[in-house]
Design a protein around this motif. Structure first.
Motif, PDB file in Angstrom:
ATOM      1  N   LYS A  55     -23.885  36.069 -45.803  1.00  0.00           N
ATOM      2  CA  LYS A  55     -23.908  37.491 -45.431  1.00  0.00           C
ATOM      3  C   LYS A  55     -24.425  38.349 -46.583  1.00  0.00           C
ATOM      4  N   LYS A  56     -23.942  38.078 -47.789  1.00  0.00           N
ATOM      5  CA  LYS A  56     -24.389  38.844 -48.950  1.00  0.00           C
ATOM      6  C   LYS A  56     -25.876  38.638 -49.200  1.00  0.00           C
ATOM      7  N   THR A  57     -26.328  37.410 -49.060  1.00  0.00           N
ATOM      8  CA  THR A  57     -27.742  37.098 -49.276  1.00  0.00           C
ATOM      9  C   THR A  57     -28.610  37.799 -48.231  1.00  0.00           C
ATOM     10  N   ARG A  58     -28.162  37.754 -46.978  1.00  0.00           N
ATOM     11  CA  ARG A  58     -28.920  38.402 -45.896  1.00  0.00           C
ATOM     12  C   ARG A  58     -28.958  39.910 -46.106  1.00  0.00           C
ATOM     13  N   ASN A  59     -27.836  40.508 -46.476  1.00  0.00           N
ATOM     14  CA  ASN A  59     -27.792  41.955 -46.705  1.00  0.00           C
ATOM     15  C   ASN A  59     -28.642  42.354 -47.909  1.00  0.00           C
ATOM     16  N   ALA A  60     -28.661  41.526 -48.939  1.00  0.00           N
ATOM     17  CA  ALA A  60     -29.473  41.821 -50.123  1.00  0.00           C
ATOM     18  C   ALA A  60     -30.954  41.787 -49.760  1.00  0.00           C
ATOM     19  N   LYS A  61     -31.344  40.839 -48.905  1.00  0.00           N
ATOM     20  CA  LYS A  61     -32.748  40.760 -48.490  1.00  0.00           C
ATOM     21  C   LYS A  61     -33.149  41.957 -47.636  1.00  0.00           C
ATOM     22  N   LYS A  62     -32.222  42.449 -46.819  1.00  0.00           N
ATOM     23  CA  LYS A  62     -32.514  43.607 -45.970  1.00  0.00           C
ATOM     24  C   LYS A  62     -32.690  44.866 -46.788  1.00  0.00           C
ATOM     25  N   SER A  63     -31.983  44.965 -47.914  1.00  0.00           N
ATOM     26  CA  SER A  63     -32.054  46.190 -48.708  1.00  0.00           C
ATOM     27  C   SER A  63     -33.255  46.226 -49.647  1.00  0.00           C
TER      28      SER A  63
END
Length: 68
Positions: A55-63
């Protein structure tokens, strides 16, 4: 110690009562009797840690703004 090693060590300590995951070359220190419910809890905690990391990795990529 890598982030994953730290997480796994914390899980082993909390759920399995294992002080360290380092090999100590001693049967009494490297082999442990573990109840299946403790093992199940440890595996569930490791799975959840993986979910949280994803989740953290996915959110970091989105930002991160897309390159043009």
């Amino acid at each position: 110690m890598s982030q994953i090693d730290t997480i796994l060590t914390l899980i082993a300590q909390k759920h399995l009562g294992i002080e360290t995951l380092e090999t100590r070359r001693s049967d009494r220190l490297d082999f442990h009797d573990t109840a299946v419910w403790c093992l199940k809890d440890a595996l569930a905690a490791a799975f959840q840690a993986g979910v949280e990391h994803a989740k953290k990795t996915r959110n970091a990529k989105k930002s991160v703004p897309a390159k043009s």
